[in-house]
Design an enzyme around this catalytic site. Structure first.
Site, PDB file in Angstrom:
ATOM      1  N   ARG A  23      33.175 -19.413 -33.049  1.00  0.00           N
ATOM      2  CA  ARG A  23      32.129 -19.500 -33.570  1.00  0.00           C
ATOM      3  C   ARG A  23      30.989 -18.743 -32.525  1.00  0.00           C
ATOM      4  NH1 ARG A  23      33.979 -24.771 -31.908  1.00  0.00           N
ATOM      5  NH2 ARG A  23      33.666 -25.659 -29.573  1.00  0.00           N
ATOM      6  N   ARG A  37      35.519 -27.541 -12.414  1.00  0.00           N
ATOM      7  CA  ARG A  37      34.530 -26.584 -13.865  1.00  0.00           C
ATOM      8  C   ARG A  37      33.980 -25.624 -12.875  1.00  0.00           C
ATOM      9  NH1 ARG A  37      34.711 -27.721 -18.878  1.00  0.00           N
ATOM     10  NH2 ARG A  37      32.543 -26.623 -18.421  1.00  0.00           N
ATOM     11  N   HIS A  86      33.156 -20.898 -13.204  1.00  0.00           N
ATOM     12  CA  HIS A  86      32.152 -20.591 -13.128  1.00  0.00           C
ATOM     13  C   HIS A  86      32.401 -19.140 -11.956  1.00  0.00           C
ATOM     14  CE1 HIS A  86      31.177 -22.975 -16.252  1.00  0.00           C
ATOM     15  NE2 HIS A  86      30.382 -24.293 -15.603  1.00  0.00           N
ATOM     16  N   ASP A  92      32.742 -17.490 -23.218  1.00  0.00           N
ATOM     17  CA  ASP A  92      33.396 -19.149 -22.497  1.00  0.00           C
ATOM     18  C   ASP A  92      34.460 -19.096 -22.203  1.00  0.00           C
ATOM     19  OD1 ASP A  92      33.089 -20.892 -23.768  1.00  0.00           O
ATOM     20  OD2 ASP A  92      33.987 -21.078 -25.503  1.00  0.00           O
ATOM     21  N   TRP A 140      40.145 -22.719 -17.912  1.00  0.00           N
ATOM     22  CA  TRP A 140      40.801 -21.711 -16.910  1.00  0.00           C
ATOM     23  C   TRP A 140      40.995 -22.698 -16.083  1.00  0.00           C
ATOM     24  CZ3 TRP A 140      39.348 -19.501 -12.158  1.00  0.00           C
ATOM     25  CH2 TRP A 140      40.142 -18.716 -11.947  1.00  0.00           C
ATOM     26  N   LEU A 190      23.614   1.878 -18.857  1.00  0.00           N
ATOM     27  CA  LEU A 190      23.696   0.946 -19.726  1.00  0.00           C
ATOM     28  C   LEU A 190      22.759  -0.514 -18.869  1.00  0.00           C
ATOM     29  CD1 LEU A 190      26.159  -1.249 -20.828  1.00  0.00           C
ATOM     30  CD2 LEU A 190      26.641  -2.123 -18.370  1.00  0.00           C
ATOM     31  N   SER A 203      27.637 -20.437 -31.634  1.00  0.00           N
ATOM     32  CA  SER A 203      27.461 -21.294 -30.998  1.00  0.00           C
ATOM     33  C   SER A 203      25.656 -20.502 -30.903  1.00  0.00           C
ATOM     34  CB  SER A 203      28.032 -21.069 -28.873  1.00  0.00           C
ATOM     35  OG  SER A 203      29.194 -22.078 -29.649  1.00  0.00           O
ATOM     36  N   SER A 221      23.341 -21.284 -22.628  1.00  0.00           N
ATOM     37  CA  SER A 221      22.500 -21.166 -23.161  1.00  0.00           C
ATOM     38  C   SER A 221      21.875 -22.588 -23.602  1.00  0.00           C
ATOM     39  CB  SER A 221      23.662 -22.041 -25.134  1.00  0.00           C
ATOM     40  OG  SER A 221      23.991 -23.438 -25.057  1.00  0.00           O
ATOM     41  N   ARG A 246      24.678 -30.553 -20.275  1.00  0.00           N
ATOM     42  CA  ARG A 246      25.800 -30.544 -19.112  1.00  0.00           C
ATOM     43  C   ARG A 246      24.995 -31.405 -17.742  1.00  0.00           C
ATOM     44  NH1 ARG A 246      29.586 -25.510 -19.898  1.00  0.00           N
ATOM     45  NH2 ARG A 246      30.140 -25.335 -22.071  1.00  0.00           N
TER      46      ARG A 246
HETATM   47  C1  IPE Z   1      28.302 -21.131 -26.116  1.00  0.00           C
HETATM   48  O1  IPE Z   1      29.656 -21.794 -24.793  1.00  0.00           O
HETATM   49  C2  IPE Z   1      27.551 -20.272 -24.561  1.00  0.00           C
HETATM   50  C3  IPE Z   1      27.500 -20.108 -23.443  1.00  0.00           C
HETATM   51  C4  IPE Z   1      29.364 -18.866 -23.349  1.00  0.00           C
HETATM   52  C5  IPE Z   1      27.129 -19.538 -22.384  1.00  0.00           C
HETATM   53  P1  IPE Z   1      29.265 -23.008 -25.601  1.00  0.00           P
HETATM   54  O2  IPE Z   1      31.062 -24.001 -24.594  1.00  0.00           O
HETATM   55  O3  IPE Z   1      28.397 -24.072 -24.572  1.00  0.00           O
HETATM   56  O4  IPE Z   1      29.728 -23.236 -26.795  1.00  0.00           O
HETATM   57  P2  IPE Z   1      29.853 -24.372 -27.684  1.00  0.00           P
HETATM   58  O5  IPE Z   1      29.716 -25.848 -26.890  1.00  0.00           O
HETATM   59  O6  IPE Z   1      32.248 -24.022 -27.521  1.00  0.00           O
HETATM   60  O7  IPE Z   1      29.953 -24.252 -28.545  1.00  0.00           O
HETATM   61  C1  IPE Z   2      31.210 -20.552 -20.116  1.00  0.00           C
HETATM   62  O1  IPE Z   2      32.484 -21.528 -20.271  1.00  0.00           O
HETATM   63  C2  IPE Z   2      30.435 -20.573 -19.632  1.00  0.00           C
HETATM   64  C3  IPE Z   2      29.589 -21.022 -19.680  1.00  0.00           C
HETATM   65  C4  IPE Z   2      29.108 -21.851 -21.257  1.00  0.00           C
HETATM   66  C5  IPE Z   2      27.620 -21.357 -19.227  1.00  0.00           C
HETATM   67  P1  IPE Z   2      32.520 -23.105 -20.149  1.00  0.00           P
HETATM   68  O2  IPE Z   2      31.830 -23.860 -18.991  1.00  0.00           O
HETATM   69  O3  IPE Z   2      31.647 -23.269 -21.855  1.00  0.00           O
HETATM   70  O4  IPE Z   2      33.918 -23.365 -20.207  1.00  0.00           O
HETATM   71  P2  IPE Z   2      35.013 -23.966 -21.613  1.00  0.00           P
HETATM   72  O5  IPE Z   2      34.540 -23.569 -22.841  1.00  0.00           O
HETATM   73  O6  IPE Z   2      34.322 -25.127 -21.422  1.00  0.00           O
HETATM   74  O7  IPE Z   2      36.301 -23.858 -21.453  1.00  0.00           O
HETATM   75 MG    MG Z   3      32.687 -23.418 -23.267  1.00  0.00          MG
END
Ligand code: IPE
Ligand code: IPE
Ligand code: MG
Length: 241
Positions: A188, A31, A35, A18, A23, A129, A190, A63, A69
């Site tokens: 959390r 964003r 990724h 996450d 970042w 692994l 999630s 997820s 999104r």
């Molecule tokens: C959890 O991160 C899912 C992944 C890292 C793939 P999210 O960014 O979706 O989780 P929440 O919304 O902060 O709980």
């Molecule tokens: C995790 O990073 C990647 C996915 C959930 C797919 P985020 O995209 O949730 O990044 P933040 O939490 O918004 O920074």
């Molecule tokens: Mg996130």
């Protein structure tokens, strides 16, 4: 390479990767740039895991709730997954890394499904692994799915349930997580591996996923070995001298 940690039991580590979006935003970037950098962190982590005594690595990549999104971000994530698999599969074969997937496949595009199957088939012999990537994954849905299949098939007990959760009746049990790492500062789960994390040691780090690397994984594993897992029992007595 020999494991840095002398503990004989190989670890199952799971990572909620996450912080990509934050970042990137902190640098004024879109964003999706986060990724993309996250895919490099994934590569570094997979490379570092075996020498830290990790034999199974389960990674939360997308997820079931991430479908909420914007479609451009979802599309970019799916493209990155496909590119990652195309680029990394041969390296995984060379390094004894087996790739597997958790989650639903019926909502993924045909080309992603094909990339997943081809990576799974090509790396099936890897025994150093086992990397499992969770895509369109929801622990609650996985639990409901296993319960529904078991209800039709026979007695429900922990043993049967754990096998059903792994996808079969007589196969292995769903792998218990030893160490659950979440980057990005949130504390959390999630909807990740809710059954499998029943006794996992939880490790939360403020490091954003694109910055995560071998040293961060080593810090998490070191912290794991400092913890005492009691599973509801009592602390081990120090050996009599
Ligand atoms: C959890 O991160 C899912 C992944 C890292 C793939 P999210 O960014 O979706 O989780 P929440 O919304 O902060 O709980
Ligand atoms: C995790 O990073 C990647 C996915 C959930 C797919 P985020 O995209 O949730 O990044 P933040 O939490 O918004 O920074
Ligand atoms: Mg996130």
């Amino acid at each position: 390479m020999k494991s840095t940690f002398s503990n004989p039991k190989p670890l199952h580590a799971a990572i909620i990767m996450d912080g990509n979006g934050r970042w990137a935003a902190a640098r004024g970037w879109p964003r999706t740039a986060g990724h993309r950098a996250g895919a490099d962190a994934l590569r570094r982590t997979v490379e570092a895991a075996p020498s830290l005594g990790v034999s199974m690595l389960t990674l939360y990549a997308f997820s079931s709730d991430n479908w909420k999104r914007p479609s451009a971000e979802v599309g970019a994530l799916m493209n990155l997954l496909q590119t990652y698999l195309h680029k990394e599969t041969s390296r995984c074969v060379e390094n004894g890394v087996r790739i597997g997937f958790l989650g639903r496949r019926d909502r993924l595009s045909l080309s992603i499904c094909a990339a997943i199957e081809s990576a799974e088939n090509a790396t099936a012999g890897g025994d150093r692994l086992h990397v499992r990537i969770a895509v369109d994954y929801s622990a609650r849905d996985a639990i409901l799915d296993a319960a529904t299949r078991l209800r039709a098939a026979g007695e429900i007990n922990r043993e049967n349930f754990a096998r059903a959760l792994a996808g079969g009746r007589d196969g292995p049990r769903a792998a218990e997580v030893d160490l659950l790492i979440r980057t990005g500062g949130e504390q959390r789960l999630s909807d990740f591996l809710l059954w499998e994390c029943a006794y996992a040691e939880l490790y939360f780090t403020p490091v954003m996923w694109p910055e995560f690397g071998a040293a961060d994984l080593e810090a998490a594993v070191s912290e794991y070995y400092r913890r005492e897992r009691r599973f509801g029992g009592l602390a081990l007595e120090p050996a009599a001298s």
